[in-house]
Design a protein around this motif. Structure first.
Motif, mmCIF file in Angstrom:
data_model
loop_
_atom_site.group_PDB
_atom_site.id
_atom_site.type_symbol
_atom_site.label_atom_id
_atom_site.label_comp_id
_atom_site.label_asym_id
_atom_site.label_seq_id
_atom_site.Cartn_x
_atom_site.Cartn_y
_atom_site.Cartn_z
ATOM 1 N N HIS A 142 0.897 -1.273 0.113
ATOM 2 C CA HIS A 142 -0.032 -0.013 -0.147
ATOM 3 C C HIS A 142 0.751 1.306 -0.092
ATOM 4 O O HIS A 142 2.235 1.374 0.468
ATOM 5 N N SER A 143 0.139 2.266 -0.440
ATOM 6 C CA SER A 143 1.030 3.443 -0.202
ATOM 7 C C SER A 143 1.128 4.154 1.006
ATOM 8 O O SER A 143 0.068 4.004 1.860
ATOM 9 N N ALA A 144 1.919 5.177 1.057
ATOM 10 C CA ALA A 144 1.937 5.732 2.504
ATOM 11 C C ALA A 144 0.742 6.555 2.928
ATOM 12 O O ALA A 144 0.546 6.428 4.240
ATOM 13 N N ASN A 145 -0.082 6.908 1.901
ATOM 14 C CA ASN A 145 -1.015 7.631 2.274
ATOM 15 C C ASN A 145 -2.191 6.956 2.654
ATOM 16 O O ASN A 145 -3.034 7.035 3.597
ATOM 17 N N THR A 146 -2.142 5.775 2.023
ATOM 18 C CA THR A 146 -3.358 4.532 2.543
ATOM 19 C C THR A 146 -2.970 4.164 3.907
ATOM 20 O O THR A 146 -3.849 4.101 4.859
#
Length: 194
Positions: A142-146
């Motif tokens: 997953h992305s850091a924002n997620t």
């Protein structure tokens, strides 16, 4: 008969009574509502006093054991919690995050726990050792924002299920798992990641 002679005559019966009393006290154990007691006879699990049963009655109270033959291993009956601090995860957008993970669990099979790892402290050590690999596997996609969003886009649910599957081998159930704190390392991380 003198006082010394009377005392000498009663010495053996008094000693025997004290010994019987001490053995009697060593035979009784008080099991509180909040604990499960695994009784080991000659090192092997024999029985569980006050075992956890969902919605079941408590078996707490006074119980008997054989001194010097039976030993008791205490296991908490209530929900327990531990925190794994500063676990590093690399997101799929190459950001490194330090995560504090709060885990809530319960021991539902105390004999299995004692047979596999020996004690509740060792169970926590074992789960903390398993967690970093699961974090990389479940959260690294997953992305850091997620990951910084509440619930981490459903990744914490999958992480909880994966840790629960491992914990059940030790007689425990992971009830809840949350990211308590997340910090971006931004190149300042002390530990190298995989």
């Amino acid at each position: 008969m003198t006082v010394a002679a009377r005392l000498a005559a009663w010495r053996t019966p008094l000693f025997a009574a004290a010994l019987v009393g001490a053995l009697g006290l060593a035979s009784v154990v008080m099991v509180p509502e909040t604990s499960q007691a695994v009784v080991l006879r000659m090192g092997q699990p024999d029985r569980v006093i006050n075992a956890f049963r969902p919605g079941g009655q408590s078996g707490a109270g006074l119980e008997w054991r054989i001194p010097f033959v039976e030993r008791i291993v205490w296991v908490d009956r209530n929900l327990q919690r531990f925190t794994s601090a500063a676990e590093q995860v690399r997101s799929n957008d190459e950001q490194v995050l330090n995560l504090d993970i709060d885990t809530t669990y319960r021991v539902f099979a105390p004999v299995k726990l004692v047979s596999t790892v020996g004690s509740q402290d060792k169970l926590v050590d074992q789960l903390k050792a398993i967690l970093p690999a699961l974090l990389r596997e479940e959260l690294g996609a997953h992305s850091a924002n997620t990951l910084l969003a509440p619930g981490a886009g459903g990744a914490t649910t999958r992480l909880r299920a994966a840790l629960d599957a491992k914990a059940r081998a030790y007689g425990a159930q992971v009830i809840d798992l949350r990211i308590a704190a997340a910090r971006s390392c931004a190149g300042r991380c002390a530990r190298a990641l995989y």
